[in-house]
Design an enzyme around this catalytic site. Structure first.
Site: not given
Length: 658
Positions: A323, A370-371, A386, A451, A517-518, A595
């Site tokens: 993001d 990823w995070e 993920t 995802e 998802k996107q 979101e």
């Protein structure tokens, strides 16, 4: 006008109905985020940027809430002011000066105005400034307490009213200290009443956990008092106990009005990067609110980035995802280069952790998590695929680094920080790809931007981002005088981008029209720039628009469609997509960004960044080139817009008129 988007002058957001649906809007200064609410003096929580502690409940390191030093209550003639005895209530978000303003009539006797400010000029300090005016003779008492969130701090935390020594005198003050749940940090908060107008009596400490200030008002009299607060931790200070005292003493001696004036000057500087829209008041407020929040969630010189929910909440555990580089950094590259620099420095400063991550699972170079937590380590919950498989983030970071260099022209940064990181990421991709029998390359077993598809091969965005990252790193090597391995270009030229039988770019190898998802394949046209044929771009969009999860998917897909439709000159579809990029996600009364169309987890800074990209890189026609920002594409204004003006901190102005 869309419901939930209040009227105003383009700088202020208002709410007049106390009983209406309500989602609070944060005030933040890049270090602390405060979430005021609608009840008198209510503050839901205070978030500390990048102060992490392990959470058993979440099973990962997560950002913590700070000690909340604003627990204000009011008594009028011995009657406590509550939601049930106020009238003429109104709240206002002043984006120009980053203030959260409230006013109401208390108990039919006293008009009350108060403002909450996270001070931009003092990153560890905040103020609540209260003005009362009597409609009839009245006694007013303000009592402040502190809240130490039990989820984040150990038992044994202390809050005490005491005498704060200032030179040879003393002032009644309130202090709290606590240790985070596993003892990683100590946190301290201080609060001090600072009378400004009227004869206030600040009661001496009694050894309790509250501090009170009182005043007797005659009809028509007005009085003002400020609550100066500071919250510090051992992450930033070896002695936070003394530091919080120094900060509130500074506000006392400098005077609240001067401190607020300095805060305003900081925001004057931030607003040198501004977007002005004529002809669409709704779009103007939404765009400015997006900028306001992104500016609020970061600050120059910190080397910290922005999590998906910024400083509005502990959403997504405060971790840093793609993001940051893919959605929020591109608008900041134009609107606030100082913030963009912080966001990319966050990654270069954690290169060693990325190298360790790659080595941990058998790859070369640097593989970013990823995070990311504060140490730059993988903090995705272990149950989520993920974490192990969403690898495109490393390519996203390399692309962001090259774009920062293209915008800044900072050769020293590229040589010392940017290129070493990009090179390590390229080495990761060399070890990650698989060479096929026909000489092409594949990236297998990944989670892409979509995802919903896990463990797939040749995901469009993963492969596309890797291509752009490798080509960018070749350019970076040339810029610093190094010779890039020929294999980088070979892989970039031969990575597979599958297509379906109908000619549409496939989401991944074997994709058969499942819900996504996107947007994923559409990202190859923008921001990656790998697809430029208008027919292909339109065909891909028309196909995937019907495949989007419009209920649970995030907002950014529509911002991509708005950008691309603007670039190919389709005004009607660009307008529709732009409105879809924010309208379903706005939460009343202020238009706070959620979101998804159905969630209530604001403020979603990622979606705000995507929507801003549609304005900057779509409607204004701007793009990042090797020579910096330029109006590469033909501008196109949405229906109803008369003009669009983008001003940048460097003094450049881009104007589009109908």
């Amino acid at each position: 006008m869309q419901a939930g988007l209040p009227s105003g002058d383009g700088w202020k957001l208002h709410c007049h109905d106390f009983n209406a649906a309500y989602t609070g809007a944060p005030v933040a200064n890049g270090t602390i985020g405060i979430l005021p609410w609608k009840e008198p003096f209510s503050v839901k929580h205070l978030i500390l940027n990048h102060i992490f502690e392990y959470s058993e409940k979440k099973g990962v390191n997560r950002v913590i809430a700070g000690i909340n030093p604003m627990g204000m209550t009011m008594m009028v003639d011995d009657q406590q002011v509550t939601s049930s005895n106020i009238a003429k209530w109104n709240q206002e978000i002043d984006m120009r000066h980053a203030r959260h303003n409230s006013q109401f009539l208390a108990c039919g006797k006293v008009d009350v105005r108060y403002t909450i400010v996270a001070l931009r000029n003092m990153p560890y300090a905040a103020m609540m400034r209260i003005t009362v005016k009597a409609r009839q003779d009245a006694s007013v008492a303000l009592t402040n307490t502190m809240n130490i969130p039990s989820d984040d701090y150990r038992d044994g935390s202390k809050c005490t009213a005491y005498k704060l020594r200032i030179e040879n005198g003393f002032k009644p003050a309130l202090k709290a200290c606590a240790e985070t749940s596993h003892g990683r940090y100590k946190a301290v908060a201080e609060a001090l009443f600072v009378p400004e107008k009227g004869v206030w009596a600040v009661l001496p400490p009694t050894g309790g956990t509250a501090q009170t200030a009182t005043i007797q008002l005659q009809k028509g009299e007005e009085a003002t008092i400020s609550l100066a607060t500071s919250v510090c931790t051992t992450r930033d200070f070896t002695d936070p106990w003394s530091e919080v005292e120094r900060e509130v003493i500074y506000i006392l001696k400098q005077k609240p009005t001067e401190v607020l004036a300095a805060h305003d000057r900081c925001w004057d500087k931030l607003w040198r990067g501004n977007i002005t829209i004529e002809g669409d008041d709704e779009a103007q407020r939404v765009v400015r609110f997006a900028l306001y929040n992104l500016y609020s969630f970061c600050r120059r010189g910190t080397g910290l980035s922005i999590s998906p929910m910024g400083l509005s909440s502990k959403g997504y555990n405060g971790h840093i995802f793609w993001d940051s580089e893919t959605w929020m950094m591109p608008p900041m590259l134009v609107m606030n280069p100082d913030i963009a620099r912080c966001m990319i420095d966050y990654r270069t400063d954690r290169l060693d952790a990325a190298r360790q991550r790659a080595a941990t699972i058998g790859y070369d170079g640097a593989m970013y998590p990823w995070e990311s937590d504060d140490m730059g380590q993988e903090s995705t919950p272990s149950w989520a695929l993920t974490g192990p498989l969403e690898h495109h983030i490393s390519a996203d970071i390399a692309i962001a680094a090259w774009n920062y260099y293209r915008m800044s022209g900072d050769d020293k940064w590229l040589r010392e920080k940017g290129y070493p990181m990009m090179k390590a990421i390229a080495e990761f991709w060399v070890s990650r790809v698989t060479e096929n029998a026909d000489g092409s390359y594949s990236i297998k077993n990944v989670v892409g931007a979509d995802e919903y598809a896990t463990g797939v091969n040749d995901n469009a965005f993963t492969n596309g981002a890797t291509i752009v990252a490798l080509r960018s790193t070749v350019k970076a090597a040339i810029a610093v005088g190094e010779e890039a391995p020929a294999l980088w270009s070979k892989i970039a030229d031969r990575l597979r981008i599958p297509k379906m039988d109908n000619g549409v770019t496939a989401d991944y190898e074997g994709y058969q029209g499942q819900m996504i998802k996107q947007t994923d394949a559409n990202l190859l046209a923008y921001p990656l720039g790998l697809i430029s044929d208008e027919k292909q771009i339109r065909a891909d969009m028309l196909y995937y628009e019907d495949k989007l999860d419009k209920k649970n998917g995030p907002a950014m897909a529509h911002s991509i469609f708005a950008t691309l439709y603007a670039r190919i000159g389709d005004r009607n579809r660009a307008t529709e997509a732009f409105r879809m990029s924010y309208r379903p996600n706005m939460r009343p009364p202020f238009g706070v960004f959620a979101e998804t169309a159905t969630s209530s987890n604001p403020y979603f800074a990622t979606g705000a960044g995507g929507m801003l990209q549609a304005v900057i890189y779509g409607f204004a026609g701007l793009d990042i080139t090797d020579q910096g920002i330029a109006q590469v594409h033909k501008p196109l204004l949405p229906n109803g817009w008369k003009s669009l003006v983008i001003t940048t901190p460097g003094g450049a102005t881009y104007k589009v008129e109908k």
